[in-house]
Design an enzyme around this catalytic site. Structure first.
Site, short mmCIF file in Angstrom:
data_model
loop_
_atom_site.label_atom_id
_atom_site.label_comp_id
_atom_site.label_asym_id
_atom_site.label_seq_id
_atom_site.Cartn_x
_atom_site.Cartn_y
_atom_site.Cartn_z
N CYS B 156 0.80 -1.22 0.00
CA CYS B 156 0.00 0.00 0.00
C CYS B 156 0.84 1.28 0.00
CB CYS B 156 -0.94 -0.02 1.19
SG CYS B 156 -1.86 -1.56 1.28
N HIS B 289 -2.56 8.02 5.85
CA HIS B 289 -2.88 6.73 5.24
C HIS B 289 -4.26 6.30 5.73
CE1 HIS B 289 -2.03 3.09 3.08
NE2 HIS B 289 -2.24 2.35 4.15
N HIS B 322 -9.74 2.09 -0.02
CA HIS B 322 -8.28 1.96 -0.09
C HIS B 322 -7.90 1.32 -1.44
CE1 HIS B 322 -4.22 1.31 0.75
NE2 HIS B 322 -4.28 0.56 1.85
#
Lengths: 328, 393
Positions: B156, B289, B322
């Protein structure tokens, strides 16, 4: 800018011992061939595998207990490269660049088998984390305590040489003092079947890991272009490769050509390059990004024996190519 | 060593918020919730049944061949096309793109073909086009751009890493213009993966909320043209933002969990600040994040409180989920768009402050603010942490 190759390590279908495998390659010894079968169709694929005993040894490491073969091989090769370089100092300024073409394909296939057969709710939480491309890099970083730059690069076989180019960038920009370049692949029937379906038929598929510890100081130097070149056709690739080699070598003539040839139509791209020929892919099989680092290690070991210039051309099957020189 | 200033002179963004930067800015400004029920595969037995999904009409206008492509290739084409508009057709010195799953839906098709016992005439194409570099190659070929591709895959954190690598190439003088960014398309394998880890929620995605229960997935692509300030000025191109610094750190704690002490993201933020030459108190905003998982947000909040306690914070994952390898690139694009439009993006679905998270959260609606210096954080599996420092010029 060239950098020094301070250490090497590999896990190959011919073994893990650096000098032992190198001697075998020079003597024309090939790794044994076994068979992987597509369980659905029964289609057999010839592969050169890493000996099973290797995995039973590495599985004792707690972090690797549940990890896929690719991570075992990557960690072992990286640790061997550090050992080869007598690198025992702290790893604060050590970077890691991991290269792969297919990644952790065994766990990915096993994880998706459950999902495809029983639904999206039925995947294994033990398998999924190991399917991620950077899982092997994470295990290597943990094993060596690397806290700085850790990055995974995915591509055809050129991923291995692109990682070297990126390592040169890191060293040149003082982002690290040393950089480990590790490449690894694991063999699985779905990879063999996939490439065969695509009509990419190397001599024999294989698996393994190779690692180079790069730094600023040392007699054996490696250099490569900052980026790969693209090609569309075999003649186009041949022209591009000749240009890359001319820029890298200048008026120097290589005394050793470590060819990436593995029996595919892409071999034509390097068929006219100069130098005494060594083809590790014939003995070790086609392991994509790992094969690239195997080639580079051969070039390094040759230079440890005698001064000169090793030329390592790399041809990827997705339209990219590059080359490296290794000198002493 | 040369340290040239690096700027964004082209940008394209395709996400659940919109198919270009204009649509995305409006959806960001309105704090629109773009998470919808999953359409692409059966999730009826999963706890989480939603995701942020791109409105994919099945082809990119003007590129009829794109109808046969993987959705990831179409996203890459649309984002790249928008990014290079100010430049026309050009040859970048490098193309550095992030992804975690490439064209995985084609890999899924290939496996299912064996499971169902029927050889498909599409099989060879699925194999050739499932690899991570293919969507990038598809986009470049369609636009007549010939350049080598480097794929970065650090879970990620990948998108931020790709921009950071491009930034370093240009700043050091080794490259003049680099295309960079990230893409990821929703696929069943990854959806099942986060479901198996019980990281995906059946509730809304509520970053930094005391009642957060997990993430929802998203998809999209963002592509940037980075070049030196001098080069952009000489060509008279509009400068969208400056990339002032980049930091990365690895925390070596666990394959899927961050170190709870926040040392990983703290190190990457401190590194980015040092790289940019900024003091922490000069940062106006941090795009966190903020996945809304218990562990991620607690870890990141500790790092934020220690590093930039005065900065406004939001995670935009409440709006679109996400997008994994694309997230760092898309969120960097959100930062640039928000700076230019004079607001701070909202942290959606925020109800109850977490007593352990003493941060200035931009809760639920955008906040008018002309931010000049922002950070964008990305944290990934394998202990990857990365931070970009972006500024107006």
């Amino acid at each position: 800018m060239s950098v020094a190759v301070q250490g090497c390590g590999w896990v190959t279908p011919l073994g893990r011992d650096l000098q032992g495998v190198w001697t075998a390659l020079k003597n024309g010894i090939s790794a044994p061939v076994s068979e992987l079968k597509n369980p659905f169709t029964g289609t057999p694929h010839a592969v050169r595998r890493v000996d099973e005993q290797f995995f039973s040894d590495t599985a004792r490491q707690p972090r690797l207990r549940r990890s896929s073969a690719i991570s075992h091989m990557a960690v072992a090769a990286a640790m061997d490269a550090c050992r080869d370089a007598d690198h025992t100092a702290g790893n604060d300024r050590l970077a890691l660049l991991f290269a792969t073409t297919n990644g952790g394909v065994i766990y990915t296939r096993r994880f998706f088998a459950d999902v495809a057969e029983r639904g999206a709710h039925s995947g294994s939480p033990l398998l999924f984390p190991e399917t991620v491309y950077n899982a092997p890099a994470s295990h290597v970083a943990a094993a060596l305590g690397i806290a700085g730059t850790v990055s995974t690069m995915v591509n055809d076989a050129t991923a291995g040489i692109d990682a070297v180019a990126a390592a040169i960038e890191l060293l040149e920009s003082d982002a690290c003092d040393r950089c480990l370049v590790v490449a690894a692949e694991e063999a699985d029937w779905i990879i063999c079947d996939g490439y065969a379906t695509w009509n990419y038929r190397p001599v024999i598929f294989s698996e393994g890991a190779g690692a180079l510890l790069l730094g600023r100081d040392g007699d054996v130097r490696i250099d490569c272009p900052p980026t790969c070149r693209t090609y569309r056709t075999i003649p186009d690739g041949r022209r591009a490769m000749k240009d890359v080699v001319a820029r890298l070598c200048g008026d120097r003539t290589p005394d050793l050509l470590i060819s990436p040839a593995s029996g595919t139509r892409f071999d034509g791209i390097v068929s006219e390059l100069p130098g005494h020929l060594l083809q590790p892919g014939q003995a070790l099989g086609e392991a994509f990004a790992a094969s690239t680092v195997f080639q580079l290690i051969c070039g390094v070991l040759a230079r440890r024996e005698t001064p000169g210039l090793s030329l390592v051309p790399v041809v990827g099957l997705h339209g990219q190519l590059s080359a490296a020189t290794i000198t002493r | 060593m040369s340290r040239r200033r690096v700027v964004v002179s082209g940008m394209g963004c395709v996400s659940p918020l919109g198919s270009n930067c204009t649509e995305t800015t409006e959806a960001l400004r309105e704090a629109r919730d773009c998470v919808t029920p999953v359409r692409a595969f059966d999730v009826s037995q999963c706890k989480c049944r939603t995701a942020g999904q791109v409105d994919d009409p099945g082809g990119v206008e003007g590129f009829p061949r794109s109808r046969r492509w993987n959705p990831a290739s179409r996203m890459m084409l649309a984002a790249t096309l928008e990014a290079i508009v100010p430049h026309g057709r050009f040859t970048p010195d490098a193309v550095i793109i992030a992804t975690t799953s490439g064209g995985m839906t084609f890999g899924e098709n290939f496996y299912r073909m064996f499971l169902h016992g029927e050889r498909s005439p599409q099989a060879a194409r699925w194999v050739r086009e499932y690899v991570p570099q293919q969507p990038v190659r598809d986009a470049l070929d369609a636009l007549g751009v010939e350049a080598p591709i480097r794929i970065v895959s650090n879970a990620c954190a990948s998108g931020t890493n790709a921009i950071g690598a491009a930034f370093h190439l240009i700043r050091s003088g080794r490259a003049e213009r680099v295309l960079c960014g990230g893409y990821d398309a929703l696929c069943e394998l990854v959806f099942a993966g986060f479901s198996s880890l019980q990281a995906a929620t059946g509730d809304k995605c509520r970053p930094f909320d005391a009642g957060r229960t997990g993430l929802v997935l998203g998809e999209g692509a963002a592509v940037f043209v980075l070049e030196s300030l001098d080069s952009a000025r000489a060509a008279g191109r509009e400068i969208l933002a400056e990339v002032a610094g980049y930091g990365a750190a690895n925390d070596n704690f666990h394959l899927t969990q961050p170190n709870p002490d926040g040392s990983g993201p703290r190190a990457s933020m401190e590194s980015a600040l040092a790289d940019a030459g900024w003091s922490a108190d000069s940062v106006d905003y941090v795009n966190a994040h903020g996945t809304a998982t218990t562990f991620n947000d607690a870890c990141e909040a500790r790092a934020l409180a220690a590093t930039c306690p005065q900065a406004a914070i939001s995670s935009t994952k409440g709006q679109m989920g996400h997008s994994l390898g694309a997230a760092g690139a898309i969120e960097a694009a959100f930062c640039v768009l928000a700076m230019r439009a004079g607001f701070l993006p909202a942290n959606l679905n925020f109800r109850t402050p977490d007593p352990d998270v003493a941060l200035d959260i931009v809760a639920n609606t955008t906040r008018p603010h002309a931010a000049r210096r922002v950070l964008s954080n990305s944290l990934g599996f394998g202990g990857s942490n990365a931070t970009l420092a972006l500024a107006t010029l």
